[in-house]
Design an enzyme around this catalytic site. Structure first.
Site, PDB file in Angstrom:
ATOM      1  CE  LYS A 202      -3.370   2.477   2.502  1.00 30.42           C
ATOM      2  NZ  LYS A 202      -4.533   2.418   3.460  1.00 30.42           N
ATOM      3  CE  LYS A 256      -6.086   1.837  -0.704  1.00 29.56           C
ATOM      4  NZ  LYS A 256      -6.484   1.927   0.799  1.00 29.56           N
TER       5      LYS A 256
HETATM    6  N1  LIG Z   1      -6.358   2.705   5.952  1.00 29.71           N
HETATM    7  C1  LIG Z   1      -7.612   3.415   5.339  1.00 29.71           C
HETATM    8  C2  LIG Z   1      -7.885   3.170   3.905  1.00 29.71           C
HETATM    9  N2  LIG Z   1      -8.379   1.906   3.535  1.00 29.71           N
HETATM   10  C3  LIG Z   1      -8.580   2.449   2.213  1.00 29.71           C
HETATM   11  C4  LIG Z   1      -8.198   3.662   1.936  1.00 29.71           C
HETATM   12  C5  LIG Z   1      -8.151   4.216   0.611  1.00 29.71           C
HETATM   13  C6  LIG Z   1      -9.400   3.810  -0.372  1.00 29.71           C
HETATM   14  C7  LIG Z   1      -9.698   4.756  -1.619  1.00 29.71           C
HETATM   15  O1  LIG Z   1      -8.981   5.567  -1.723  1.00 29.71           O
HETATM   16  O2  LIG Z   1     -10.486   4.316  -2.085  1.00 29.71           O
HETATM   17  C8  LIG Z   1      -7.634   4.221   3.004  1.00 29.71           C
HETATM   18  C9  LIG Z   1      -6.995   5.522   2.935  1.00 29.71           C
HETATM   19  C10 LIG Z   1      -5.833   5.707   3.577  1.00 29.71           C
HETATM   20  O3  LIG Z   1      -4.989   4.916   3.762  1.00 29.71           O
HETATM   21  O4  LIG Z   1      -5.447   6.983   3.781  1.00 29.71           O
END
Ligand SMILES: NCc1[nH]cc(CCC(=O)O)c1CC(=O)O
Length: 333
Positions: A202, A256
């Site tokens: 991520k 991601k």
């Molecule tokens: N930890 C939370 C989380 N879980 C999914 C997303 C992003 C999903 C999206 O942008 O559609 C996030 C945001 C972040 O890490 O700030």
């Protein structure tokens, strides 16, 4: 690979592109409804569908509406739905206790969906940001996101979600050691069939902006997430994270954001051959929707093309806000 291209004109690579029938015969990848995981946002209330300005077409749903959404998803053949909570700001604290409240909005939604639509797989999000007074995914002490204390909190959160009936846990927090800790706790609690889809690779991405609006974390967040989410410049590091999470007991892994990171998806599939997912995140959705609404892009076509690209890159599935729209399209096609 053996050479397959005889000199022109023995080989004319346009031949198999001649007609839709020929193109169908040689097509290497297909997008099906089985590839879709639908992320939804839930909030308090009854019969509420509250639009999210930066995500046109996506609403925050009250639990009763989330159940209807799950019923519709199941009827369309969508295999899984993923729940993200919009938490009342008054419940956000520095220690994030609401995250493992068995009756928080997320856990009540899991129970309601599993009671009404047991056949759909329910996935969750494990990270503290929707419950954190400062918007971070972990507990903050003296300006530092502390790892081990956060993992202990995440384990409590995971157990509460498993108790509520979640089928797939989605740790999105990027702390070290959380997969192993959760797996051990799940085994001990006899939750042996609960799967973990780890957000292993991520990235610290600006494409999450609209999501942070959706869960109400934008205003709260101080600083950035660079000490726990990955540097967008790195690729080898993603392989180490994937391997680490698999060794700790993850069943499935995720990359991601999606579209800017298809090279990572391909590497993961080639190097590990495990169930691999990508998240077409809120910013990707917002870009495509905005351009479509302006008439600058054909919305339906770019939606299908963007999702097919994930399959070509080696993904087994995609988390996408387009899931119900695309499922309807695939059904009518
Ligand atoms: N930890 C939370 C989380 N879980 C999914 C997303 C992003 C999903 C999206 O942008 O559609 C996030 C945001 C972040 O890490 O700030």
């Amino acid at each position: 690979m053996r050479p397959t291209v005889a000199p022109f004109p023995a080989t004319r690579l346009r031949r198999p592109r001649k007609s839709a029938a020929m193109r169908g015969l040689v097509r290497e990848n297909t997008l099906t409804v089985n590839d879709l995981i639908w992320p939804i946002f839930v909030r308090e209330g009854e019969n509420v569908e509250e639009p999210i300005a930066s995500m046109p077409g996506v609403n925050r749903l009250s639990i009763d509406r989330a159940v209807v959404a799950a019923e519709q998803a199941a009827a369309l053949g969508i295999p899984a739905i993923c729940i993200f909570p919009y938490t009342d700001p008054s419940l956000k604290t520095e220690l994030c206790e609401e995250a493992w409240n068995p009756d928080n909005i997320s856990n009540r939604t899991i129970r309601a969906i599993k009671a009404a639509v047991p056949e759909i797989a329910v996935m969750t999000d494990i990270a503290l940001d929707p419950y954190n007074a400062n918007g971070h995914d972990g507990i903050v002490r003296d300006g530092v996101i502390v790892n081990d204390e956060t993992v202990a909190a995440l384990v409590k959160m995971a157990l509460a979600q498993a108790d509520a009936g979640a089928d797939i846990l989605g740790p999105s927090d990027m702390m070290d050691g959380r997969i192993g800790a959760m797996r051990a706790a799940l085994e001990k609690a006899d939750h042996t069939d609960v799967a973990i889809l780890s957000y292993s690779a991520k990235y610290s991405s600006a494409f999450y902006g609209p999501f942070r609006d959706a869960v109400g974390a934008s205003g709260a967040l101080k600083g950035d997430k660079n000490t726990y989410q990955m540097d967008p410049a790195n690729s080898d590091e993603a392989m180490r994270l994937i391997e680490r999470d698999l060794m700790e007991g993850a069943d499935m892994v995720m990359v991601k954001p999606g579209m800017p990171y298809l090279d990572i998806c391909r590497r993961v599939k080639d190097e590990f051959g495990v169930p691999t997912y990508a998240y077409q995140v809120s910013g990707e959705y917002a870009m495509l929707q905005a351009a479509a609404q302006n008439g600058w892009l054909d919305g339906e076509k770019v939606m299908l093309e963007s999702l097919l690209a994930f399959k070509r890159a080696g993904c087994d599935g995609i988390l996408t806000y387009f899931a119900p729209t695309v499922a309807k399209l695939l059904k009518s096609a």
